[in-house]
Design a protein around this motif. Structure first.
Motif, PDB file in Angstrom:
ATOM      1  N   ARG A 105      89.591  29.196  37.203  1.00 54.55           N
ATOM      2  CA  ARG A 105      90.943  29.154  36.655  1.00 54.55           C
ATOM      3  C   ARG A 105      91.008  28.354  35.357  1.00 54.55           C
ATOM      4  N   THR A 106      90.256  27.239  35.304  1.00 49.29           N
ATOM      5  CA  THR A 106      90.199  26.472  34.066  1.00 49.29           C
ATOM      6  C   THR A 106      89.583  27.298  32.948  1.00 49.29           C
ATOM      7  N   TYR A 159      92.271  29.943  31.700  1.00 46.70           N
ATOM      8  CA  TYR A 159      93.389  29.467  30.885  1.00 46.70           C
ATOM      9  C   TYR A 159      92.925  28.898  29.545  1.00 46.70           C
ATOM     10  N   TRP A 195      87.867  36.123  36.734  1.00 41.97           N
ATOM     11  CA  TRP A 195      88.680  36.895  37.677  1.00 41.97           C
ATOM     12  C   TRP A 195      87.828  37.627  38.703  1.00 41.97           C
ATOM     13  N   ILE A 248      87.503  34.868  41.234  1.00 38.73           N
ATOM     14  CA  ILE A 248      88.781  34.683  41.924  1.00 38.73           C
ATOM     15  C   ILE A 248      89.008  35.810  42.925  1.00 38.73           C
ATOM     16  N   TYR A 305      91.907  31.651  46.870  1.00 36.40           N
ATOM     17  CA  TYR A 305      92.869  32.047  45.839  1.00 36.40           C
ATOM     18  C   TYR A 305      93.955  32.991  46.348  1.00 36.40           C
ATOM     19  N   TYR A 348      97.447  31.616  45.189  1.00 42.93           N
ATOM     20  CA  TYR A 348      97.512  31.668  43.719  1.00 42.93           C
ATOM     21  C   TYR A 348      97.785  33.082  43.228  1.00 42.93           C
ATOM     22  N   HIS A 390      98.797  37.598  31.794  1.00 42.11           N
ATOM     23  CA  HIS A 390      98.018  37.680  33.025  1.00 42.11           C
ATOM     24  C   HIS A 390      97.879  39.111  33.542  1.00 42.11           C
TER      25      HIS A 390
END
Length: 304
Positions: free
Chosen positions: A95-96, A99, A145, A148, A156, A159, A215
């Motif tokens: 996720r870091t 973003y 992704w 994820i 996840y 989320y 997203h």
């Protein structure tokens, strides 16, 4: 121990940081060329804003110190890239990575959209920094992704569900704004206070929609990964269950139909093995008789 994914994310983050110092835009004019990197652009923008603020203060007596303070936010792009390199090499955080690397990816996409809009050949005006940032950020985003989506059930799930609702809300807001005529918005404004209120609401809604609409393509890809991973997991479980059932069936058949003496297969109704003459019932009776004699009194054995 670092995994291949974390090493790949660390390499992509390092390439993006290096790309910020390499040429992004190349301009040729009168047989002379000039190239600008992201670092050059940030420094020139902050310098221009600072000069404009000083000029306004001296000529027009307008205080633009607040605008000058906001101009330094451009340096957050470089700080985010540096922090991302440290984070990705120390620990794997998809996720870091998403973003932080969404920033250079958005810059590259914005340049491509502008080039298409103004009919400019993007390959003639961009440099190695642009190509490196686009390549590394695209790989990093889809790898993030993929991780994820494959770890949806374990880490996840919440989320991705919350993000899906926010993206859906952004799409609905965008459709509503497009359907309402512009004159309808103007009729809702009656005073200067209403103008400020509507402007604030528009800015907040615009930032909300922009953030979550970014997203959308990656979220769709993430749900595809979730479905593929769940299908593969179901197939793996079914294969394991079938293998276990086959092994259990084979073991039962061996224990049920094989002769304990010669090991050849026998029908369930056979009492004597036709191959070696072994009689299972006589063997059981002999074992039972031996057990009885083992615990019988000494005189009983002599009488026999």
């Amino acid at each position: 121990m670092k995994t291949r994914i974390s090493i790949l994310q660390g390499i992509c983050a390092s390439l993006i940081l290096m790309a910020y110092f390499l040429p992004w835009i190349q301009i040729s004019f009168l047989d002379k060329g000039a190239s600008f990197s992201v670092v050059d652009a940030v420094m020139k923008l902050t310098g221009m804003v600072s000069d404009a603020a000083d000029m306004s203060n001296s000529l027009f007596k307008i205080d633009l110190s607040e605008v000058r303070s906001y101009s330094y936010l451009f340096y957050l792009v470089l700080i985010a890239a540096f922090v991302n390199v440290i984070v990705q090499w120390l620990r794997n955080s998809p996720r870091t990575a998403f973003y932080f690397n969404l920033i250079p990816f958005s810059l590259c996409v914005a340049m491509i959209v502008a080039a298409v809009k103004y009919d400019i050949n993007i390959f003639e005006v961009t440099g190695i920094g642009f190509a490196m940032a686009l390549f590394a950020s695209t790989i990093s985003l889809f790898v993030a992704w993929t991780v994820i989506g494959r770890n949806y059930d374990s880490r996840y799930q919440c989320y991705m569900k919350v993000l899906s609702y926010c993206v859906l809300a952004s799409v609905i807001m965008y459709i509503i704004i497009k359907l309402i005529p512009e004159r309808r918005f103007l009729d809702m404004i009656d005073s200067e206070g209403d103008i400020k209120t509507m402007a604030s609401i528009a800015v907040v809604c615009g930032l909300f929609m922009l953030f979550f609409m970014l997203h959308l393509p990656f979220l769709v890809y993430g749900w595809i990964v979730v479905m593929v991973a769940s299908t593969e997991e179901d197939k793996s479980l079914n294969t394991k269950e079938e293998s276990a059932e086959t092994i259990d069936t084979a073991q039962k058949e061996i224990q049920r139909y094989s002769c304990p003496q010669c090991g050849r297969m026998m029908d369930d109704g056979w009492k004597v093995c036709p191959y070696c003459g072994h009689n299972s019932e006589e063997e059981k009776m002999q074992e039972q008789e031996n057990d009885n004699l083992r615990y019988a009194p000494p005189g009983y054995k002599k009488d026999l």
